[in-house]
Write a protein that holds these residues in place. Sequence first.
Motif, PDB file in Angstrom:
ATOM      1  N   VAL A  23      61.487  50.646  33.207  1.00  0.00           N
ATOM      2  CA  VAL A  23      60.643  51.823  33.387  1.00  0.00           C
ATOM      3  C   VAL A  23      59.262  51.464  32.847  1.00  0.00           C
ATOM      4  O   VAL A  23      59.135  50.967  31.729  1.00  0.00           O
ATOM      5  CB  VAL A  23      61.237  53.041  32.643  1.00  0.00           C
ATOM      6  N   GLY A  44      56.700  55.931  33.343  1.00  0.00           N
ATOM      7  CA  GLY A  44      57.949  56.697  33.367  1.00  0.00           C
ATOM      8  C   GLY A  44      58.777  56.446  34.616  1.00  0.00           C
ATOM      9  O   GLY A  44      59.864  56.996  34.760  1.00  0.00           O
ATOM     10  N   TRP A  45      58.262  55.633  35.527  1.00  0.00           N
ATOM     11  CA  TRP A  45      58.955  55.310  36.773  1.00  0.00           C
ATOM     12  C   TRP A  45      59.212  53.805  36.828  1.00  0.00           C
ATOM     13  O   TRP A  45      58.523  53.016  36.200  1.00  0.00           O
ATOM     14  CB  TRP A  45      58.103  55.708  37.980  1.00  0.00           C
ATOM     15  N   SER A  46      60.213  53.404  37.595  1.00  0.00           N
ATOM     16  CA  SER A  46      60.471  51.988  37.855  1.00  0.00           C
ATOM     17  C   SER A  46      60.288  51.751  39.351  1.00  0.00           C
ATOM     18  O   SER A  46      60.408  52.673  40.158  1.00  0.00           O
ATOM     19  CB  SER A  46      61.889  51.606  37.427  1.00  0.00           C
ATOM     20  N   HIS A  60      62.494  57.777  38.864  1.00  0.00           N
ATOM     21  CA  HIS A  60      62.077  58.323  37.580  1.00  0.00           C
ATOM     22  C   HIS A  60      63.090  57.929  36.522  1.00  0.00           C
ATOM     23  O   HIS A  60      64.301  57.905  36.781  1.00  0.00           O
ATOM     24  CB  HIS A  60      61.933  59.845  37.650  1.00  0.00           C
ATOM     25  N   GLY A  61      62.612  57.633  35.317  1.00  0.00           N
ATOM     26  CA  GLY A  61      63.482  57.187  34.235  1.00  0.00           C
ATOM     27  C   GLY A  61      64.400  58.253  33.680  1.00  0.00           C
ATOM     28  O   GLY A  61      65.436  57.938  33.103  1.00  0.00           O
TER      29      GLY A  61
END
Length: 187
Positions: A23, A44-46, A60-61
């Motif tokens: 993330v 906050g995203w991967s 989204h994490g």
Amino acid sequence: MSFGLALFAALALQATPAQAPAVLQAPEQIVHAARGFVLTVPAGWSAVPLEDGSGLTLRHGQHDARIEAFAVATEPSGVPGLPDDSVDALALRLDGPGISRISRVRLPLVMIGESGDRLQAGETVALSYSGASEGRTRSGLAATRCGADILLTFDSADEAAAGVQADFGTVRESWALILTGGSDFPC
């Protein structure tokens, strides 16, 4: 099967990676030259490449939400006199369950320098769409050019949508088509 239905079916069938991607702690710009787009992944995203190389999935994490950016070969409109690469034909392909509103928007065309910098090089017409079905909120942008439909899609559980909608707005604002695409859609 309509393009819209195929789109949502494809989103539902994406394979889960064996190892969870990291993330991001800070926003990161990603250039996908082969499919002709650039976007910024928020903190906050991967980001995970799609198995077939057609784009990326952002997850989204903490929330049940994903954003996908990808390109697929343009399907025939089936309407005599309507060019397959027109926004009117694209609107027909987007029509399907869960889509309640489609409107025309302007989308940036950019050139990407060797250092990853973006140079605005014009605009093109795209479609913005939104809708909801089966407890999911969906929206996105779609453009057609060079024999490809290039899409940015957002899919979230209704209860998570409010918490991640701003992140999708950030990705959407950063999303642009590369003026000179890759080998699959080179224009």
